[in-house]
Design an enzyme around this catalytic site. Structure first.
Site, PDB file in Angstrom:
ATOM      1  N   GLY A  36       0.837  -1.207   0.000  1.00 19.70           N
ATOM      2  CA  GLY A  36       0.000   0.000   0.000  1.00 19.70           C
ATOM      3  C   GLY A  36       0.870   1.253   0.000  1.00 19.70           C
ATOM      4  N   HIS A  37       1.872   1.265   0.868  1.00 20.78           N
ATOM      5  CA  HIS A  37       2.813   2.392   0.897  1.00 20.78           C
ATOM      6  C   HIS A  37       3.585   2.473  -0.427  1.00 20.78           C
ATOM      7  CE1 HIS A  37       2.742   1.350   5.394  1.00 20.78           C
ATOM      8  NE2 HIS A  37       2.297   2.586   5.364  1.00 20.78           N
ATOM      9  N   GLY A 147      -3.288   7.512   1.141  1.00 21.94           N
ATOM     10  CA  GLY A 147      -4.117   6.388   0.738  1.00 21.94           C
ATOM     11  C   GLY A 147      -5.578   6.577   1.128  1.00 21.94           C
ATOM     12  N   GLN A 153      -8.996  10.477   7.225  1.00 16.78           N
ATOM     13  CA  GLN A 153      -7.740  11.229   7.323  1.00 16.78           C
ATOM     14  C   GLN A 153      -7.507  12.051   6.058  1.00 16.78           C
ATOM     15  OE1 GLN A 153      -3.855   9.643   8.905  1.00 16.78           O
ATOM     16  NE2 GLN A 153      -3.460   9.364   6.741  1.00 16.78           N
ATOM     17  N   MET A 184      -4.334  -3.920   3.179  1.00 16.88           N
ATOM     18  CA  MET A 184      -2.999  -3.977   3.784  1.00 16.88           C
ATOM     19  C   MET A 184      -2.870  -2.918   4.871  1.00 16.88           C
ATOM     20  SD  MET A 184      -0.363  -4.811   0.769  1.00 16.88           S
ATOM     21  CE  MET A 184      -0.646  -6.225  -0.289  1.00 16.88           C
TER      22      MET A 184
END
Ligand code: AMP
Length: 288
Positions: A36-37, A147, A153, A184
């Site tokens: 994901g990162h 993300g 957020q 993830m």
């Protein structure tokens, strides 16, 4: 690839690069990187001349009794992945430099921070907006990548950037999932085998909501009732929140429409996991 662990050095590097006419893309993280990162780093790499990754487990966004002290870390693996993704600088500031003795300034977004994760984790978003603001000031990126995994957020960051006229473009990217549907997360590493199995209830709830909407069930109360029953059939799982909200206001809706986002947070044992998706999106390819 440079690894900088000083705020002053990071700020000097950024100023020098910008003065030389280069622009910076930025990916803030708490480390223990996963795909994901990496998806954020890959997109960011293409977006600007230079790419900065920050790894900082930010103490001010954790509440008492949360997992600040046990948050997973693996700097060797993170720097390996960062190098592979073409990162120019990994910024790993010590907490004592980010929040030195006497530190007393906060950035706070009202309204959308008061619901969902904001209601469950008082002070969490104040910590997030404060640290993201500080990182923007230190790194001076032209563009920053986040993300959709952390849907609220991202909405809060967009609000802050707009309200405070911060000169940073914000890009949001899709959730990267494991093959079986679990979103993830660095926190997935906390899960014991049986918990990992039961964690599938999050992505399955998303698929179930999308299927119900596709079949014409648009009443939020009815959809959430069905989801609650499915989730609560998992003995290790406790729902923190389960809501369908408008994507912009994050206010709860009565009827599903194309703006509806299903947002959920659950505890699996002691691990808190979140997930989300648009309800009217094509049914997620998740085994029910
Ligand atoms: P974290 O290290 O968990 O604070 O996350 C850093 C950034 O990575 C945030 O913008 C997250 O939304 C994003 N992120 C975390 N997990 C995923 C995922 N599964 N897919 C896409 N982005 C993610």
């Amino acid at each position: 690839m440079l690894i900088l662990d000083s705020v002053a050095a990071m700020q000097q590097w950024s100023q020098a690069r910008r003065q030389a006419g280069q622009d910076i893309a930025f990916v803030p993280t708490m480390g223990f990187l996963h795909q994901g990162h990496v998806s954020l780093l890959d997109a960011a790499r293409k977006a600007a001349d230079l790419l900065v990754l920050s790894i900082f487990v930010n103490p001010t966004q954790f509440g008492a009794g949360e997992d600040f002290d046990t948050y997973p870390q693996d700097l060797a693996k993170d720097t390996h992945l960062a190098k592979k993704a073409g990162v120019d600088v990994v910024f790993v500031p010590p907490a004592a430099q980010m929040y030195p003795q006497g530190y007393n300034s906060w950035v706070e977004v009202a309204g959308i921070t008061e619901v969902l994760c904001g209601a469950s984790r008082p002070g969490h978003f104040r910590g997030v907006t404060t640290v993201v603001n500080k990182l923007f000031n230190i790194i001076a990126p032209r563009v920053a990548f986040f993300g959709n995994k952390d849907f609220q957020q991202l909405a809060v960051i967009r609000r802050m950037v707009k309200d405070l006229n911060l000169p940073v473009d914000i890009v949001g990217l899709p959730i990267v999932r494991e093959a079986d549907g679990l979103a993830m997360s660095s926190r997935n590493s906390y899960l014991a085998q049986e918990e990992r199995q039961q964690a599938l209830c999050l992505s399955q709830a998303i698929a179930q909501a999308q299927q119900l909407a596709k079949n014409g069930e648009l009443r939020v109360t009815e959809i959430l009732h069905r989801l609650r029953m499915s989730i609560e059939s998992h003995l290790l799982v406790k729902i923190d929140y389960l809501k369908i909200c408008h994507q912009d206001s994050l206010q709860e809706q009565m009827l599903v429409d194309e703006n509806s986002v299903l947002l959920l947070a659950v505890f699996i044992g002691r691990t808190r996991l979140i997930d989300n998706a648009f309800v009217m999106e094509p049914v997620a390819k998740i085994p029910l």
